[in-house]
Design a protein around this motif. Structure first.
Motif, mmCIF file in Angstrom:
data_model
loop_
_atom_site.group_PDB
_atom_site.id
_atom_site.type_symbol
_atom_site.label_atom_id
_atom_site.label_comp_id
_atom_site.label_asym_id
_atom_site.label_seq_id
_atom_site.Cartn_x
_atom_site.Cartn_y
_atom_site.Cartn_z
ATOM 1 N N UNK A 283 -0.020 3.903 6.577
ATOM 2 C CA UNK A 283 -0.532 3.876 8.071
ATOM 3 C C UNK A 283 0.711 4.181 8.781
ATOM 4 N N UNK B 223 -3.349 5.539 2.899
ATOM 5 C CA UNK B 223 -4.161 4.603 2.989
ATOM 6 C C UNK B 223 -5.527 4.176 2.613
ATOM 7 N N UNK B 224 -6.204 5.551 2.405
ATOM 8 C CA UNK B 224 -7.192 6.159 2.210
ATOM 9 C C UNK B 224 -7.912 5.341 0.565
ATOM 10 N N UNK C 32 -1.232 -5.179 9.289
ATOM 11 C CA UNK C 32 -0.516 -3.723 7.997
ATOM 12 C C UNK C 32 -0.932 -4.402 6.879
ATOM 13 N N UNK C 33 -1.056 -5.281 6.205
ATOM 14 C CA UNK C 33 -1.382 -5.286 4.703
ATOM 15 C C UNK C 33 -3.037 -5.857 4.351
ATOM 16 N N UNK D 86 11.856 -3.245 1.018
ATOM 17 C CA UNK D 86 11.719 -2.070 1.872
ATOM 18 C C UNK D 86 11.373 -2.318 2.769
ATOM 19 N N UNK D 87 10.464 -3.453 2.954
ATOM 20 C CA UNK D 87 9.885 -4.202 4.263
ATOM 21 C C UNK D 87 10.565 -4.976 5.334
ATOM 22 N N UNK E 287 2.894 -8.792 -1.996
ATOM 23 C CA UNK E 287 4.098 -8.671 -2.067
ATOM 24 C C UNK E 287 5.630 -9.093 -3.492
ATOM 25 N N UNK F 40 9.784 -4.804 -3.123
ATOM 26 C CA UNK F 40 8.529 -4.201 -1.875
ATOM 27 C C UNK F 40 8.675 -5.026 -0.591
ATOM 28 N N UNK G 283 8.390 3.834 -0.262
ATOM 29 C CA UNK G 283 7.943 2.406 1.060
ATOM 30 C C UNK G 283 6.978 1.692 0.011
ATOM 31 N N UNK G 284 6.333 0.131 0.547
ATOM 32 C CA UNK G 284 4.942 0.000 0.089
ATOM 33 C C UNK G 284 4.014 0.442 0.388
ATOM 34 N N UNK G 285 2.417 0.672 -0.339
ATOM 35 C CA UNK G 285 1.715 1.698 0.238
ATOM 36 C C UNK G 285 1.380 1.390 1.473
ATOM 37 N N UNK G 286 1.201 -0.247 1.715
ATOM 38 C CA UNK G 286 0.943 -0.440 2.745
ATOM 39 C C UNK G 286 1.127 -0.180 4.541
ATOM 40 N N UNK G 287 2.221 0.148 4.394
ATOM 41 C CA UNK G 287 3.275 0.877 5.247
ATOM 42 C C UNK G 287 2.795 2.311 5.052
ATOM 43 N N UNK H 82 -15.792 1.303 2.998
ATOM 44 C CA UNK H 82 -16.399 2.526 2.337
ATOM 45 C C UNK H 82 -18.219 2.571 2.419
ATOM 46 N N UNK I 223 12.449 -1.783 6.937
ATOM 47 C CA UNK I 223 11.275 -0.985 7.919
ATOM 48 C C UNK I 223 11.163 -2.163 9.027
ATOM 49 N N UNK J 5 -7.567 -2.977 5.796
ATOM 50 C CA UNK J 5 -8.931 -2.344 4.795
ATOM 51 C C UNK J 5 -10.035 -1.254 5.276
ATOM 52 N N UNK J 6 -10.041 -0.496 4.549
ATOM 53 C CA UNK J 6 -11.645 1.076 5.569
ATOM 54 C C UNK J 6 -12.925 -0.295 4.429
#
Lengths: 61, 461, 135
Positions: free
Chosen positions: B267, B44-45, C88-89, C66-67, C59, C63, B260-264, C95, C70, C92-93
């Motif tokens: 988190x 996530x980072x 979720x998508x 897989x989403x 996506x 992708x 898995x997609x990275x966004x999932x 920084x 899930x 963002x952080x």
């Protein structure tokens, strides 16, 4: 009241029991042995032979 | 029971019963949970690629930690581990600080594990269709049960850890082969990897949670007074431990990043379990769920063991109230330290949010590694090779120490990026605690007697 | 030259209890004050997503598969579409930071280590003197 709630109450009960057991054993141990003996452990004693075992071995051999 | 008083010279010590396997289980057991959860926040980072770089950079950091630790601890073999090292090599105030780093890194980690375990049980309850489920009873039960196990004796505690850690480790291997890493049936790295969403700054930031792959491996030293042959078992257990973790971490990244997609992933709460879900195999799901539960248990268990040893040895030297220096005459464990830390862990697990608890743990660990780098340089200066007998001598000195110091600085920056306020709060805490120790507490400590190793006078004194 | 070893006073049980409680209070303060003041946690931002179809959120087909496996769906997050992956998508952080803050933090960490090592050295000299000169 469902089965999961029963499980939750079980967990609370068991926690209390284990906590109580530790507390009672702690108090009994503190009363039975002298503080001097209980805190007699020394750092740096690599040789086990220097230490005289008390009467109990705690199930370990 | 009859009243027993100490015969002159009669002493109680911790029990020397452990072998290298237990040391491995203590080190890996604490850490392996990081593979089941937590490491993926690095994704996530900074994205999946950043997490892999962080995994290896942190792996290098911890290889340095393990090498340095093996040398110093095979020589300073005492409960309290790095605390006893600091006392003999740097001095009392540093030792007090290191003791606190240890206790808080482990107690916080224990709390984090209990929170996760409670959450998992609650999730299972909800998935089974029960309404109104709670996690708190299971959080409390985890802490109470493991404290009780620790209270009753170190041999059973760490044998238990050996078994559950081994199962959790095997589960990762099984999943690795089940997803057929040689084919593209499940593994779709080509389609799922997306480069660096935050650029190189994200790679730095990912280091914060990259540590989670390995945090706690240095705890092997706490068993020094309980292994049968410290000079051999501690280096052996620590080094095999870090190798185990490097393998497990890389496999874990490979599986998860390819499915898995990275966004999932970044988190997710339980990434390896999710990976098993995506294979459609109920058997794998059950196995990885068991692995997740076992790894959290093993970690919390090892943390109780380590935190209580550190607290105990500080009490024994009167750095802390001396009542904590007591050993149980029957079970031969530091029983008062174990009982005292139970409510502390409970408070953290009950009231504090998970990411705060983890950050506190990581920060205390980071401060400890910074100390270790400087410590080993001073160790080689004060007692050059050949002056005292070392169970293990690490190669390329001082390169590992300098690398460790550099990587620590980078990781401070990573923590600063996400949790700058906590970093400062933590520093204020250690500064106040240091003042308290220097001006109040230290007067209760014996001076010469706390140096217990049979070594010659250090060079330069 | 024999120096008398330092004889520490014995601490009363009350004093021991007090010291323990003090340390505990200190830990709680360090953990809970940042929480209480709302200063905890890193900054986060949200990407603006104009198009919340899978393709619009960047996506690809793999992708998306897989989403969906899930248990997530495309589209904006609403009451009816609670399983949307959009949140979720787009998370963002943040920084960004002030160089001054970084400098202060660095100073605190370095200063802390410097003082602790320095003070330890003073105390260590006492320990070594007593341990080795006094035999």
């Amino acid at each position: 009241m469902n089965n999961f709630q029963l499980l939750e109450y079980g967990a609370w009960g068991l926690s209390a029991l284990l906590g109580l057991w530790m507390l009672i054993d702690l108090i009994r141990t503190d009363k039975t042995y002298s503080e001097e003996l209980l805190t007699s452990s020394k750092e740096g004693e690599i040789e086990d032979a220097l230490v005289i075992d008390p009467p109990h071995q705690g199930g370990h051999l | 029971m009859t009243q027993t008083t100490a015969v002159h010279g009669e002493r109680i010590s911790l029990l020397r019963v452990l072998g290298p396997g237990h040391v491995w289980a203590l080190g890996v057991g604490i850490v392996l949970v990081g593979e089941y959860m937590g490491w993926n926040f690095a994704v996530g980072k900074g994205g999946a690629i950043a997490a892999l770089i962080a995994c290896w950079v942190a792996g290098l950091l911890y290889t340095c930690v393990a090498m340095i630790d093996s040398e110093v601890t095979s020589t300073v073999a005492a409960a309290g581990g790095q605390y006893a090292q600091a006392k003999h090599i740097v001095g009392p105030l540093m030792a007090f600080n290191v003791g606190l780093f240890l206790v808080f890194a482990y107690t916080m980690l224990e709390a984090a594990n209990a929170i996760t375990l409670g959450y998992l049980v609650q999730t299972v309850g909800s998935m089974a269709g029960f309404a109104d489920t709670h996690d708190k009873p299971f959080i409390v039960l985890t802490i109470m049960f493991l404290a009780w196990l620790n209270y009753r004796g170190v041999y059973a505690t760490l044998t238990f850890n050996l078994v559950i850690t081994a199962i959790a480790f095997v589960a990762i291997w099984v999943l690795f082969f089940a997803v057929q890493p040689w084919s593209s049936v499940y593994m779709k790295h080509g389609d799922l990897l997306t480069g660096l969403p935050y650029g190189w700054l994200g790679v730095l930031a990912a280091l914060h949670f990259g540590m989670w792959y390995y945090l706690g491996i240095e705890g092997t030293t706490q068993a020094a007074e309980e292994v049968r042959s410290p000079a051999r078992a501690l280096p052996l257990g620590t080094m095999t431990g870090i190798i185990t973790l490097l393998i497990a971490a890389t496999m874990t990244w490979y599986i998860c990043a390819g499915i898995m997609p990275w966004e999932y992933l970044g988190q997710a709460v339980t990434p390896l379990f999710d990976a098993a879900r995506l294979t459609d195999s109920t058997l794998l799901m059950v196995l990885l769920f068991i692995g997740t539960i076992f790894s959290t248990l093993a970690s919390a268990n090892g943390c109780i063991n380590d935190a209580s040893r550190a607290w105990f040895s500080m009490g024994r030297d009167r750095y802390l109230p001396q009542v904590f220096g007591a050993v149980h005459p029957k079970y031969r464990t530091p029983y008062r330290a174990i009982v005292f830390l139970v409510p502390v862990a409970l408070v953290f697990a009950y009231f504090a949010p998970l990411d705060q608890v983890i950050t506190f743990s990581i920060l205390s660990g980071l401060l400890e590694y910074t100390f270790m780098a400087i410590n080993v340089i001073m160790f080689r200066q004060k007692w050059p090779l050949g002056v005292i007998k070392r169970g293990y001598v690490h190669p390329f000195h001082p390169l590992p120490a300098l690398v460790l110091l550099l990587l620590c600085s980078v990781t401070y920056f990573a923590v600063f990026l996400g949790y700058g306020t906590q970093l400062i709060a933590m520093m204020v805490f250690y500064i106040v605690a240091s003042l308290w120790f220097a001006f109040h507490r230290y007067k209760f400590v014996r001076r010469g007697a706390q140096f217990t190793m049979p070594w010659p006078k250090p060079v330069g004194y | 030259m024999a120096k008398t070893p330092y004889k520490p006073p014995t601490q009363s049980l009350l004093g021991q209890t007090f010291d323990t409680l003090f340390l505990l209070a200190l830990v709680m303060a360090a953990l809970f004050i940042p929480l209480y003041l709302g200063l905890a946690g890193g900054g986060k931002t949200t990407l603006e997503l104009k198009d919340t179809t899978w393709a619009g959120m960047g996506q690809n087909a793999t992708m998306q598969a897989q989403w969906e496996k899930l248990g997530f769906t495309a589209g904006p997050k609403t009451e009816e579409n609670a399983t949307s992956a959009a949140e979720l998508i787009s998370s963002r952080f943040d920084y960004s930071f002030e160089p001054v803050e970084l400098a202060i933090t660095a100073l605190v960490v370095i200063g802390y280590f410097f003082i602790v090592f320095h003070w330890s050295k003073k105390e260590y000299r006492d320990v070594i003197d007593e341990r080795f000169n006094n035999k």
